[in-house]
Design an enzyme around this catalytic site. Structure first.
Site, PDB file in Angstrom:
ATOM      1  N   CYS A 114       0.756  -1.279   0.069  1.00  0.00           N
ATOM      2  CA  CYS A 114       0.155  -0.005   0.036  1.00  0.00           C
ATOM      3  C   CYS A 114       0.820   1.262   0.022  1.00  0.00           C
ATOM      4  O   CYS A 114       0.403   2.201  -0.373  1.00  0.00           O
ATOM      5  CB  CYS A 114      -0.898  -0.002   1.197  1.00  0.00           C
ATOM      6  SG  CYS A 114      -2.145  -1.324   1.137  1.00  0.00           S
ATOM      7  N   HIS A 251      -2.876   7.858   1.681  1.00  0.00           N
ATOM      8  CA  HIS A 251      -3.540   6.358   1.401  1.00  0.00           C
ATOM      9  C   HIS A 251      -4.856   6.154   1.826  1.00  0.00           C
ATOM     10  O   HIS A 251      -5.297   6.421   2.874  1.00  0.00           O
ATOM     11  CB  HIS A 251      -2.519   5.354   2.003  1.00  0.00           C
ATOM     12  CG  HIS A 251      -2.977   4.181   1.734  1.00  0.00           C
ATOM     13  ND1 HIS A 251      -3.555   3.527   0.453  1.00  0.00           N
ATOM     14  CD2 HIS A 251      -2.995   2.982   2.721  1.00  0.00           C
ATOM     15  CE1 HIS A 251      -3.906   2.352   0.555  1.00  0.00           C
ATOM     16  NE2 HIS A 251      -3.559   2.032   2.048  1.00  0.00           N
ATOM     17  N   ASN A 281      -9.904   0.447  -0.479  1.00  0.00           N
ATOM     18  CA  ASN A 281      -8.509   0.380  -0.416  1.00  0.00           C
ATOM     19  C   ASN A 281      -7.971  -0.158  -1.710  1.00  0.00           C
ATOM     20  O   ASN A 281      -8.128  -1.368  -1.734  1.00  0.00           O
ATOM     21  CB  ASN A 281      -7.880  -0.347   0.992  1.00  0.00           C
ATOM     22  CG  ASN A 281      -6.492  -0.480   1.024  1.00  0.00           C
ATOM     23  OD1 ASN A 281      -5.775   0.062   0.116  1.00  0.00           O
ATOM     24  ND2 ASN A 281      -6.112  -0.606   2.363  1.00  0.00           N
TER      25      ASN A 281
END
Ligand code: UT7
Length: 324
Positions: A114, A251, A281
């Site tokens: 990520c 993020h 996500n």
């Protein structure tokens, strides 16, 4: 006078299929209310059968090239951040290169889960300031729907697919914080935390693609602390603080993490680009997607000071400060 990596274009692509939280209620012991209140996620996009990460990446790259008014033959290098490549090799980046009809330059992938886009952006900046490339296409692209365990309600409701792309170009700056382009980076990892977030498959272990495993509340704890730390570390290098920031582009994993980080940085939420409700996500794709949507919404303007920050499997985390 010094060389800076300046943003010339941004773009994104999301697969057509939108999955609302309520769809999971049919197969899992979960509710739209739980997903919304614990994560901020309302819906996400899933790639169609046969639709691959490189295909999403090519579409995002084409959008970024159009935004920059450039053609693929003007690009010297492609760096793709992904943890969900089409194949074990070759890289998604070389597939994008072929997909764009580029027969010169070089292309490779970066894998920091990520945090991948932050690492790729820092890496692309390194290529430019060291004179190895003048124009770099930096992409975050993922199909996390391919590595979900659809029986694990603690993970499968959180992730989505998508791609975002940014074009950086070498430009001359004065060396001050007033310059456009990447101004500071801060990268970190700590391999001791592997068990908190990993995929239980791989080429040299069991030959499987595997499924994502996460101790969500433990990752949450690290995220809240480490994201503010890395953002502050990057800003400190410039003698800046949260008060100088026009937009945090974080993020997009969890709205509660985004809010807690903004609070720790003393940046109000009306200066944070939030897309997690619509995308879930998307791992390495989340920041370039949010940058592209932040531009589309008219939030991010030329000259704005942007801080991007991300954390993910590794653990790996980092931040980039840039002036748009
Ligand atoms: O991008 C990479 C980095 N990843 C992240 O940043 C993710 C970080 N973590 C998170 O976002 C949050 O920890 C989650 C959204 C994953 C979970 O939220 P939480 O507030 O930390 O909940 P929890 O994991 O502590 O679970 C609380 C309860 C548990 O039940 P018990 O043990 O209290 O009875 C879970 O079993 O919620 C339960 N639960 C669910 N309930 C309904 C877990 N998933 C679900 C679900 N629906 N989908």
């Amino acid at each position: 006078m010094i060389t800076r990596s300046v943003v010339r274009g941004v773009g994104h692509y999301l697969p057509q299929r939108v999955v609302e939280n309520a769809e999971f209620e049919a197969t899992l012991d979960t509710t739209d209310e739980w997903i919304r209140s614990r994560s901020g996620i309302e819906r996400r996009h899933f790639a169609a059968e046969g639709e691959t990460t490189s295909q999403l990446a090519v579409k995002a790259a084409e959008a970024a090239l159009a935004d920059a008014g450039m053609t693929a033959d003007q690009i010297d290098a492609i760096v793709v951040a992904t943890s969900t490549p089409d194949l074990t090799f070759p890289s998604v980046a070389t597939m994008v290169q072929a997909g764009l009809g580029m027969t010169r330059g070089f292309a490779y992938d970066v894998q920091a889960v990520c945090a991948g886009f932050v690492f790729a952006l820092a890496n692309a900046n390194g290529l430019i300031v060291s004179g190895q490339a003048e124009r770099v296409l930096v992409i975050g692209a993922e199909t996390f729907s391919r590595i979900m365990d659809w029986t694990d309600r603690g993970t499968c409701v959180l992730f989505g697919d998508g791609a975002g792309a940014l074009i950086l170009e070498a430009a001359t700056g004065s060396g001050t914080n007033a310059d456009r382009g990447v101004l500071a980076t801060d990268l970190n990892s700590d391999g001791r935390y592997r068990e908190l977030l990993y995929v239980d498959g791989g080429v040299s272990s069991n030959g499987q693609a595997g499924h994502l495993r996460m101790q969500g509340n433990q990752v949450f704890r690290h995220a809240v602390q480490k994201l503010a730390e890395t953002a502050h570390a990057a800003l400190d290098k410039l003698g800046l603080s949260g008060g100088d920031v026009d937009w945090i582009v974080p993020h997009q994993a969890n709205l509660r993490i985004i809010t807690a980080t903004a609070e720790r940085m003393q940046v109000p939420m009306d200066r944070v680009v939030v897309t997690v409700q619509d995308h879930g996500n998307t791992s390495a794709a989340s920041i370039p997607l949010a940058l592209s949507i932040g531009r589309e919404r008219g939030q991010i303007k030329d000259g704005d000071l942007i801080v991007t920050e991300a954390i993910g499997g590794g653990l790996a985390w980092g931040a980039v400060v840039l002036r748009w």
